[in-house]
Design an enzyme around this catalytic site. Structure first.
Site, short mmCIF file in Angstrom:
data_model
loop_
_atom_site.label_atom_id
_atom_site.label_comp_id
_atom_site.label_asym_id
_atom_site.label_seq_id
_atom_site.Cartn_x
_atom_site.Cartn_y
_atom_site.Cartn_z
N ASP A 95 -7.46 23.47 66.69
CA ASP A 95 -7.44 22.07 67.08
C ASP A 95 -6.79 21.24 65.98
O ASP A 95 -7.08 21.43 64.80
CB ASP A 95 -8.88 21.59 67.33
CG ASP A 95 -8.94 20.27 68.06
OD1 ASP A 95 -8.37 19.27 67.55
OD2 ASP A 95 -9.59 20.20 69.11
N HIS B 193 -9.37 23.03 79.15
CA HIS B 193 -9.42 23.73 77.87
C HIS B 193 -10.86 23.88 77.44
O HIS B 193 -11.73 23.12 77.85
CB HIS B 193 -8.59 23.02 76.80
CG HIS B 193 -8.97 21.60 76.53
ND1 HIS B 193 -8.69 20.57 77.41
CD2 HIS B 193 -9.64 21.03 75.50
CE1 HIS B 193 -9.14 19.43 76.91
NE2 HIS B 193 -9.74 19.68 75.75
N ASN C 292 -15.10 19.84 78.58
CA ASN C 292 -15.32 18.51 79.13
C ASN C 292 -14.50 18.29 80.40
O ASN C 292 -13.37 18.77 80.49
CB ASN C 292 -14.91 17.44 78.11
CG ASN C 292 -15.65 17.58 76.79
OD1 ASN C 292 -16.84 17.86 76.77
ND2 ASN C 292 -14.94 17.40 75.69
N HIS D 78 -13.29 24.28 74.00
CA HIS D 78 -13.40 24.14 72.55
C HIS D 78 -14.26 25.28 72.02
O HIS D 78 -15.34 25.54 72.56
CB HIS D 78 -14.07 22.82 72.17
CG HIS D 78 -13.27 21.62 72.49
ND1 HIS D 78 -12.49 20.98 71.54
CD2 HIS D 78 -13.11 20.92 73.63
CE1 HIS D 78 -11.90 19.94 72.10
NE2 HIS D 78 -12.25 19.88 73.37
#
Length: 140
Positions: free
Chosen positions: A32, A101, A88, A103
């Site tokens: 990230d 995506h 999310n 995390h």
């Protein structure tokens, strides 16, 4: 399928540089650019889909399997004390890039963002909880 306006599609296509830690025919996994912790990474499906509602069940299952594999690897390599998998959907839920995506967030005792996923609990009356339960029941 690619979305020409999607930053993650551009990263997957190599149009924007990234720090790739894993890649196969279905996924690219990158560190990230604004990490919450050391080793914070993102699993990006190469096929563009905005969220969990659009991703195929087959690709979602592959993402979950890959998340488990990478979490174990990252824990061994980084020596983290715990791990969050976060995904999310929608702006109100914290989604800022509308390309599905996941995390991968290694967690360390005493880390700066130790309360990253801390929330306060809400109180609902028993009757309201019963009503919610009934509305959400789904047959297998």
């Amino acid at each position: 399928m690619k979305d020409d306006n999607c930053i993650f599609c551009k990263i997957i296509a190599g149009e924007i540089p990234s720090r790739t830690i894993y890649e196969d025919q279905d996924f690219k996994v990158i560190l990230d650019a604004s990490p919450a912790s050391k080793g914070h990474a993102l699993i990006l499906p190469k096929e563009h889909c905005a969220n969990i509602y659009e991703i195929s069940e087959e690709l979602l299952a592959k993402a979950a399997k890959l998340a488990k594999k990478l979490a174990a690897h990252m824990t061994a390599v980084l020596g983290c004390d715990g791990f969050n998998l976060l995904q999310n959907n929608g702006e109100v839920a914290g989604q800022t890039v509308f390309h599905f995506h996941m995390h991968l967030i290694p967690r360390y005792k005493g880390m700066k963002n130790s309360d990253l996923l801390n929330w306060t609990h809400e109180d609902f009356a028993a009757e309201e909880q019963d009503d919610i339960c009934q509305k959400l029941k789904l047959e297998a």
